[in-house]
Each structure stands twice: as C-alpha cells, then as structure tokens.
Design an enzyme around this catalytic site. Structure first.
Site, short mmCIF file in Angstrom:
data_model
loop_
_atom_site.label_atom_id
_atom_site.label_comp_id
_atom_site.label_asym_id
_atom_site.label_seq_id
_atom_site.Cartn_x
_atom_site.Cartn_y
_atom_site.Cartn_z
N THR A 1 -1.09 -3.74 -4.08
CA THR A 1 -1.47 -2.35 -4.30
C THR A 1 -0.28 -1.50 -3.89
O THR A 1 0.09 -1.47 -2.72
CB THR A 1 -2.71 -1.95 -3.46
OG1 THR A 1 -3.76 -2.86 -3.77
CG2 THR A 1 -3.14 -0.53 -3.78
N LYS B 1 -6.31 1.63 -9.66
CA LYS B 1 -6.63 1.15 -8.30
C LYS B 1 -6.77 2.33 -7.33
O LYS B 1 -7.57 2.30 -6.40
CB LYS B 1 -5.53 0.18 -7.84
CG LYS B 1 -5.63 -0.29 -6.40
CD LYS B 1 -6.74 -1.32 -6.16
CE LYS B 1 -6.81 -1.67 -4.68
NZ LYS B 1 -7.80 -2.68 -4.37
N LYS C 1 -2.35 2.67 3.90
CA LYS C 1 -1.26 2.64 2.91
C LYS C 1 -1.79 3.11 1.55
O LYS C 1 -1.21 3.96 0.89
CB LYS C 1 -0.72 1.21 2.83
CG LYS C 1 0.33 0.96 1.79
CD LYS C 1 0.09 -0.11 0.76
CE LYS C 1 -0.89 -1.19 0.95
NZ LYS C 1 -1.28 -1.89 -0.26
P1 NAP Z 1 -1.78 -9.94 4.06
O1 NAP Z 1 -2.82 -10.95 4.40
O2 NAP Z 1 -1.24 -9.07 5.14
O3 NAP Z 1 -0.58 -10.72 3.34
C1 NAP Z 1 0.59 -10.08 2.93
C2 NAP Z 1 1.51 -11.10 2.31
O4 NAP Z 1 2.72 -10.46 1.88
C3 NAP Z 1 1.95 -12.20 3.30
O5 NAP Z 1 2.13 -13.39 2.55
C4 NAP Z 1 3.29 -11.66 3.79
O6 NAP Z 1 4.15 -12.68 4.26
C5 NAP Z 1 3.85 -11.06 2.52
N1 NAP Z 1 4.85 -10.01 2.76
C6 NAP Z 1 4.63 -8.76 3.22
N2 NAP Z 1 5.79 -8.09 3.30
C7 NAP Z 1 6.76 -8.92 2.88
C8 NAP Z 1 8.16 -8.81 2.71
N3 NAP Z 1 8.80 -7.65 3.01
N4 NAP Z 1 8.84 -9.88 2.25
C9 NAP Z 1 8.19 -11.02 1.94
N5 NAP Z 1 6.87 -11.20 2.07
C10 NAP Z 1 6.16 -10.16 2.52
O7 NAP Z 1 -2.29 -8.94 2.91
P2 NAP Z 1 -3.45 -9.14 1.81
O8 NAP Z 1 -4.74 -8.73 2.41
O9 NAP Z 1 -3.30 -10.46 1.17
O10 NAP Z 1 -3.04 -7.97 0.80
C11 NAP Z 1 -1.92 -8.09 -0.05
C12 NAP Z 1 -1.91 -6.91 -1.02
O11 NAP Z 1 -3.15 -6.90 -1.76
C13 NAP Z 1 -1.81 -5.54 -0.33
O12 NAP Z 1 -1.06 -4.68 -1.14
C14 NAP Z 1 -3.25 -5.10 -0.25
O13 NAP Z 1 -3.37 -3.69 -0.20
C15 NAP Z 1 -3.81 -5.66 -1.53
N6 NAP Z 1 -5.27 -5.93 -1.53
C16 NAP Z 1 -5.87 -6.56 -0.48
C17 NAP Z 1 -7.25 -6.78 -0.52
C18 NAP Z 1 -7.99 -7.46 0.63
O14 NAP Z 1 -9.22 -7.40 0.64
N7 NAP Z 1 -7.31 -8.12 1.56
C19 NAP Z 1 -7.99 -6.38 -1.61
C20 NAP Z 1 -7.35 -5.77 -2.69
C21 NAP Z 1 -5.99 -5.55 -2.62
P3 NAP Z 1 4.02 -13.23 5.78
O15 NAP Z 1 2.98 -14.32 5.74
O16 NAP Z 1 5.37 -13.74 6.11
O17 NAP Z 1 3.61 -12.06 6.64
#
Ligand code: NAP
Length: 285
Positions: A96, A171, A239
C-alpha cells in the site's frame, strides 16, 4: 512460469506460498534472510540474496513491502528488482503506497520495457492466508491480463481500476471507509461493557442486522478479549491514512473523521501499540 516474490511479511509470506502451491516456479527475497530460508524450507523453491538476483529470469515479479521509500528501494537502485528484469516482463506491487510512487515506478519500468502494475490488497492476514484477497490494480490492460491469472492464486477479486495509480487510489477509499468504522465498533463494544451487557452476545445478535461489517465479524471477538498481537499494524494504518490525507489535499476531498482517527492511532502508537492490529483503537476507551 518462473516468478519472484519480494517481501515475506505478514502478507507476502502466505501470498508467495499460494503461488508455489499453484505450481509456479517461485524465487523469493526477504531483507531479513532468515525469513526467506524459512519460506523455502516450508514451500520449496529458492531464494535470492538481493531483489535483483531473485527477479532475474522471472516473467512476473511480485512485491509486498512497507511504504513508499521501501518500495522505491526494493524496486529501483543497483540491486533492486528492475535491475534484474528484462524487457517484456511485469513488475506487480502489492504494497500500500502513494499513487505518486506507483506512477514513478510505472515510468521507470517503462523506460526499460517492463510493465508496472500497482496492486494493493485488502482482506488482511486471514485473506492472505486463505488466498481470498481483494486486489485493486492500476496499469496497462495487456500486462494486467497476463498477471491476473497468476494473482488469482491468492485473490478472490482481482480488478483493473484504471491507469497507473488507480489501484492505490482505490485502496485509499478502502482505508477511509475502514478508519471511522473501527472507531464506531470500539465505541459500541465499550458502551456494551459499561451497560453491563454480554458484549459477545451483543455482537452475535447485531452482526445479523444492519450493523454487520467485516471488522465486526473478524475483529469483534478479539476486541472484547483485548487481543491485538496479529493482523494489520497500527504503524501501517497511520502510513495509509497519511497517504489518504496527502491525496485529499491535492484533490480537494474532505476527510474530517479520517483526520481525527489518525490522531487516535497516534495515541495508540505513543502508548506502545505500533505493531498492534488496528482494532486496538478500543484501548483508548
Ligand atoms: P510486515 O509484516 O511488516 O512485512 C513487511 C515486509 O517488507 C517484510 O518482509 C520486510 O522485510 C519488508 N521490507 C520493509 N521495508 C523494506 C526495505 N526497505 N527493504 C527490503 N524489505 C523491506 O508488513 P505486512 O503486514 O506484510 O504489510 C506489507 C504491505 O501490505 C504494507 O504496505 C501494508 O500496508 C500492506 N497491507 C497489509 C495488510 C495486513 O493486514 N497486514 C493488509 C493489506 C495491506 P523484513 O522481514 O526484513 O523486515
């Protein structure tokens, strides 16, 4: 088909797993390598040491990372995904992010003959795990038509909303619709508790009427139990609301409730709830 998935967080880990289960040849990348190794141990496939290495040779590269900066870092740069991709391939982003970042990457990709699709998702951790996400896309129809059957591995509704950025704008509407609703649900549950009603029974009954919502169905019980150690992190919600408010400044939309809820989430962060699920809004009450 050879594909790659970059970013194995709460969402990316199970999404990439669905691609493997559908028979795609999947190479993954994760910044913290242990997670990539854990994924390969669970699903098979292979992992790359950098986004470029993982993306090399893939027909479609998927990514799901944190915010605009993370996205630009993982997609661009000397070791970014685009550095490993050749003309005719497709980069799909499930992060997102802002519509601006999407358009920037669309142009960057296009300059080297790569198609870019912004494809943020909704449906949460459970949607990713069950393969039932809503995917909102922006980009060119030809690239979308090729990527859609692959995204169907984890999507129950994968829709092209318009040109580059249209997925992210959709979104934003999604997040605006959720913000006020979670506060209303928090107030309802807190009120039921003060009124000495059985909050679980209340939710069971009113979820069969006009108050029903995804949040009520999927978060009501855990809110009553004050369980927040899962799901969609408050940091990520702030965010997202920031992105919505920036876009609203540009297009003139008014977001009074969204702005208020953003302040409430800042309080949850200040109280130590950055990684709590967004339903933790009830803790303020
Ligand atoms: P998360 O569990 O915090 O995972 C984030 C992922 O991105 C991890 O694999 C992290 O790597 C990687 N990452 C972040 N910054 C990075 C960078 N600068 N370089 C390389 N890798 C990086 O987040 P999530 O919940 O999966 O969400 C991911 C995205 O989907 C976000 O944009 C969020 O807003 C969106 N989203 C989430 C949900 C939900 O329910 N969780 C629903 C809809 C949309 P590391 O493992 O090394 O930290």
């Amino acid at each position: 088909m050879k594909v790659a998935f970059l970013g194995l967080g709460v969402m990316g880990f199970p999404m990439a797993g669905h691609l493997k289960a559908r028979g795609f040849d999947v190479t993954v990348y994760n910044r913290t390598e242990a997670k990539a190794k854990e994924w390969v141990a669970k699903h098979g496939g292979q992992h790359g040491a950098t986004p470029a290495a993982a993306a090399r040779g893939a027909e479609i590269v998927f990514m799901c990372v944190g915010n605009d900066n993370d996205l630009l870092q993982v997609a661009g740069g000397a070791e970014g995904a685009l550095a490993g991709m050749s003309a005719g391939t497709i980069l799909v982003d499930h992060t997102t992010a802002s519509a601006d970042a999407a358009r920037k990457l669309y142009d960057l990709a296009k300059a080297q003959g790569v198609s870019f699709i912004d494809a943020p998702v909704s449906g949460g951790q459970a949607g990713a795990e069950n393969g039932k996400l809503t995917v909102m896309c922006g980009g060119d129809p030809t690239a979308f038509d090729k990527a859609k059957p692959v995204m169907d591995s984890y999507g129950k509704a994968v829709t092209l909303m318009g040109a580059s950025g249209a997925g992210q704008l959709t979104k934003m509407v999604n997040q605006i619709c959720i913000a006020g609703l979670v506060q209303a649900l928090s107030e309802g549950i807190a009120f039921a508790e003060k009124a000495k009603l059985d909050p679980l029974l209340v939710l069971e009954v009113i979820s069969k009427g006009a108050a029903q919502s995804w949040q009520m169905e999927n978060r009501g019980k855990t809110m009553v139990e004050r369980k927040f150690n899962f799901g969609f992190a408050v940091d990520w919600m702030r965010k997202d609301l920031g992105i919505c408010m920036e876009e609203a400044k540009r297009n003139g939309a008014k977001l009074p409730v969204t702005e208020l809820i953003d302040k409430f989430y800042a309080e949850v962060q200040a109280a130590g709830g950055s990684r709590f699920d967004t339903s933790s809004l009830i803790t303020r009450l």
